[in-house]
Design an enzyme around this catalytic site. Structure first.
Site, PDB file in Angstrom:
ATOM      1  N   LYS A  17      21.337 -52.800 -31.033  1.00  0.00           N
ATOM      2  CA  LYS A  17      21.111 -53.023 -29.594  1.00  0.00           C
ATOM      3  C   LYS A  17      19.729 -52.502 -29.188  1.00  0.00           C
ATOM      4  CE  LYS A  17      24.761 -50.587 -28.437  1.00  0.00           C
ATOM      5  NZ  LYS A  17      25.348 -50.258 -29.778  1.00  0.00           N
ATOM      6  N   ARG A  92      30.048 -50.180 -20.936  1.00  0.00           N
ATOM      7  CA  ARG A  92      30.698 -49.931 -22.221  1.00  0.00           C
ATOM      8  C   ARG A  92      32.217 -49.848 -22.069  1.00  0.00           C
ATOM      9  NH1 ARG A  92      27.763 -46.698 -26.732  1.00  0.00           N
ATOM     10  NH2 ARG A  92      25.996 -46.899 -25.386  1.00  0.00           N
ATOM     11  N   ARG A 131      19.574 -43.638 -39.958  1.00  0.00           N
ATOM     12  CA  ARG A 131      18.621 -43.711 -38.837  1.00  0.00           C
ATOM     13  C   ARG A 131      17.957 -42.347 -38.624  1.00  0.00           C
ATOM     14  NH1 ARG A 131      20.652 -45.721 -33.063  1.00  0.00           N
ATOM     15  NH2 ARG A 131      22.191 -44.094 -33.422  1.00  0.00           N
ATOM     16  N   ARG A 164      19.747 -37.947 -35.245  1.00  0.00           N
ATOM     17  CA  ARG A 164      20.504 -37.680 -34.016  1.00  0.00           C
ATOM     18  C   ARG A 164      21.767 -36.910 -34.378  1.00  0.00           C
ATOM     19  NH1 ARG A 164      20.994 -43.220 -30.561  1.00  0.00           N
ATOM     20  NH2 ARG A 164      23.167 -42.554 -30.478  1.00  0.00           N
ATOM     21  N   ARG A 175      32.742 -42.451 -33.320  1.00  0.00           N
ATOM     22  CA  ARG A 175      32.149 -43.411 -32.366  1.00  0.00           C
ATOM     23  C   ARG A 175      32.669 -44.821 -32.619  1.00  0.00           C
ATOM     24  NH1 ARG A 175      26.099 -42.283 -33.447  1.00  0.00           N
ATOM     25  NH2 ARG A 175      25.713 -44.121 -32.177  1.00  0.00           N
TER      26      ARG A 175
HETATM   27  P1  AP5 Z   1      19.800 -49.286 -33.375  1.00  0.00           P
HETATM   28  O1  AP5 Z   1      19.047 -50.445 -32.806  1.00  0.00           O
HETATM   29  O2  AP5 Z   1      19.255 -47.912 -33.109  1.00  0.00           O
HETATM   30  O3  AP5 Z   1      21.367 -49.432 -33.052  1.00  0.00           O
HETATM   31  P2  AP5 Z   1      22.156 -49.392 -31.668  1.00  0.00           P
HETATM   32  O4  AP5 Z   1      23.054 -50.577 -31.634  1.00  0.00           O
HETATM   33  O5  AP5 Z   1      21.210 -49.229 -30.509  1.00  0.00           O
HETATM   34  O6  AP5 Z   1      23.039 -48.118 -31.942  1.00  0.00           O
HETATM   35  P3  AP5 Z   1      23.230 -46.777 -31.133  1.00  0.00           P
HETATM   36  O7  AP5 Z   1      23.790 -45.786 -32.097  1.00  0.00           O
HETATM   37  O8  AP5 Z   1      21.979 -46.351 -30.439  1.00  0.00           O
HETATM   38  O9  AP5 Z   1      24.274 -47.228 -30.117  1.00  0.00           O
HETATM   39  P4  AP5 Z   1      25.416 -46.408 -29.535  1.00  0.00           P
HETATM   40  O10 AP5 Z   1      25.920 -47.438 -28.630  1.00  0.00           O
HETATM   41  O11 AP5 Z   1      26.422 -45.802 -30.409  1.00  0.00           O
HETATM   42  O12 AP5 Z   1      24.653 -45.104 -28.975  1.00  0.00           O
HETATM   43  P5  AP5 Z   1      23.901 -44.839 -27.606  1.00  0.00           P
HETATM   44  O13 AP5 Z   1      22.637 -44.148 -27.893  1.00  0.00           O
HETATM   45  O14 AP5 Z   1      23.861 -46.045 -26.737  1.00  0.00           O
HETATM   46  O15 AP5 Z   1      19.870 -49.490 -34.964  1.00  0.00           O
HETATM   47  C1  AP5 Z   1      20.506 -48.530 -35.778  1.00  0.00           C
HETATM   48  C2  AP5 Z   1      19.709 -48.382 -37.087  1.00  0.00           C
HETATM   49  O16 AP5 Z   1      19.777 -49.601 -37.812  1.00  0.00           O
HETATM   50  C3  AP5 Z   1      18.235 -48.091 -36.882  1.00  0.00           C
HETATM   51  O17 AP5 Z   1      17.820 -47.184 -37.875  1.00  0.00           O
HETATM   52  C4  AP5 Z   1      17.547 -49.451 -37.081  1.00  0.00           C
HETATM   53  O18 AP5 Z   1      16.251 -49.296 -37.616  1.00  0.00           O
HETATM   54  C5  AP5 Z   1      18.480 -50.151 -38.043  1.00  0.00           C
HETATM   55  N1  AP5 Z   1      18.619 -51.596 -37.787  1.00  0.00           N
HETATM   56  C6  AP5 Z   1      18.850 -52.169 -36.573  1.00  0.00           C
HETATM   57  N2  AP5 Z   1      18.952 -53.507 -36.707  1.00  0.00           N
HETATM   58  C7  AP5 Z   1      18.817 -53.773 -38.032  1.00  0.00           C
HETATM   59  C8  AP5 Z   1      18.851 -54.980 -38.810  1.00  0.00           C
HETATM   60  N3  AP5 Z   1      19.082 -56.174 -38.248  1.00  0.00           N
HETATM   61  N4  AP5 Z   1      18.691 -54.882 -40.139  1.00  0.00           N
HETATM   62  C9  AP5 Z   1      18.488 -53.674 -40.742  1.00  0.00           C
HETATM   63  N5  AP5 Z   1      18.430 -52.503 -40.070  1.00  0.00           N
HETATM   64  C10 AP5 Z   1      18.596 -52.546 -38.731  1.00  0.00           C
HETATM   65  O19 AP5 Z   1      24.924 -43.802 -26.924  1.00  0.00           O
HETATM   66  C11 AP5 Z   1      25.109 -42.505 -27.452  1.00  0.00           C
HETATM   67  C12 AP5 Z   1      26.207 -41.781 -26.705  1.00  0.00           C
HETATM   68  O20 AP5 Z   1      25.878 -41.672 -25.295  1.00  0.00           O
HETATM   69  C13 AP5 Z   1      27.586 -42.441 -26.706  1.00  0.00           C
HETATM   70  O21 AP5 Z   1      28.301 -42.141 -27.880  1.00  0.00           O
HETATM   71  C14 AP5 Z   1      28.207 -41.811 -25.438  1.00  0.00           C
HETATM   72  O22 AP5 Z   1      28.633 -40.505 -25.648  1.00  0.00           O
HETATM   73  C15 AP5 Z   1      27.031 -41.797 -24.464  1.00  0.00           C
HETATM   74  N6  AP5 Z   1      26.953 -43.043 -23.696  1.00  0.00           N
HETATM   75  C16 AP5 Z   1      25.922 -43.960 -23.751  1.00  0.00           C
HETATM   76  N7  AP5 Z   1      26.176 -45.010 -22.953  1.00  0.00           N
HETATM   77  C17 AP5 Z   1      27.401 -44.756 -22.377  1.00  0.00           C
HETATM   78  C18 AP5 Z   1      28.215 -45.491 -21.467  1.00  0.00           C
HETATM   79  N8  AP5 Z   1      27.837 -46.677 -20.970  1.00  0.00           N
HETATM   80  N9  AP5 Z   1      29.416 -44.955 -21.112  1.00  0.00           N
HETATM   81  C19 AP5 Z   1      29.806 -43.747 -21.564  1.00  0.00           C
HETATM   82  N10 AP5 Z   1      29.087 -43.017 -22.447  1.00  0.00           N
HETATM   83  C20 AP5 Z   1      27.887 -43.518 -22.854  1.00  0.00           C
END
Ligand code: AP5
Length: 223
Positions: A17, A92, A131, A164, A175
């Protein structure tokens, strides 16, 4: 892009994402708002919200809806969202989606595109545990697929890169479980909406970007 355009990108942790949202928002000329980043900033600044959110994040759980809806709707009212936004990681839960819908309908608007990236659990675990990020400029690396030029050091600013805390294997598993329970139902909520698009996030990053941009251009809603 000449008119207000609103998009969300959703999918399991590690679906790409953040990676996709950074490129797609630039190509469309809309602001990228990363909900996880908003939460992490609040945690780092030890705000009242951040102090409450920290325990949920570290356990791999979602921050409660009423807290996250409040902070995100406040963010959407800032002037830099005037041309639109690409929301990454919000909504979410179905409750959060309803909160966003209400906000948009009050502005006589609705989401133009809902982008869903699907990946397998195996890909998610592999991507997240490998990551790394730069605590200074925020750049994201992957020690397997997109490593920095010099091992352990950010290409942009020379800082040591870190993992992280919620990317440790045990938290990643938690997660993914939370995703299945609380976020996966959002697909049903959105799947019959105009502008709902699904993509194979297991493909290489550039291929996913082109798939998304082609579909958005074909849809014609963000011109
Ligand atoms: P990356 O693009 O970083 O993945 P992502 O989908 O953004 O994953 P996140 O872990 O950031 O999402 P998340 O939803 O769990 O966490 P968030 O920070 O939003 O890619 C991941 C890795 O893969 C990278 O190293 C990248 O280089 C690699 N990659 C990507 N695409 C690739 C491809 N096509 N091929 C090869 N490699 C690839 O949230 C964290 C926490 O915050 C949550 O757990 C929660 O506690 C809180 N939170 C956030 N939003 C909310 C909400 N709306 N409601 C409640 N709590 C929330």
């Amino acid at each position: 892009m000449s008119r207000f355009c609103s998009l969300i990108i959703m999918g399991p942790p590690g679906a790409g994402k953040g990676t996709q949202a950074r490129v797609i928002s630039e190509r469309l000329g809309v602001l990228h708002i990363d909900c996880g980043q908003v939460v992490r900033k609040e945690v780092a600044s030890q705000t009242e919200f951040g102090l409450k959110a920290k325990e949920y994040m570290l356990a791999g759980r979602l921050v409660p809806d009423e807290l996250i809806i409040g902070i995100m709707l406040k963010r959407l009212k800032v002037a830099d969202c005037a041309n639109g936004f690409l929301l990454d990681g919000f909504p979410r839960t179905v409750e959060q989606a309803k909160g966003l819908d209400n906000y948009l309908s009050a502005k006589d608007a609705k989401l133009d595109y809902i982008i869903f990236l699907g990946i397998t659990e195996r890909t998610a675990i592999q991507r997240l545990t490998s990551r790394r990020f730069c605590p200074s400029c925020g750049r994201v690396f992957n020690i397997l697929t997109a490593p920095p030029k010099v091992e352990g050091v950010c290409d942009n600013c020379g800082r040591e890169i870190e993992q992280r805390p919620d990317d440790k294997p045990e938290t990643v598993i938690a997660r993914l479980k939370v995703y299945e329970l609380e976020t996966a139902p959002l697909r049903n909520y959105y799947k019959d909406s105009e502008g709902y698009l699904e993509f194979d996030g297991d493909k290489p990053g550039e291929a996913v970007t082109e798939d998304v941009i082609d579909a958005i251009n074909a849809g014609g809603r963000c011109k």
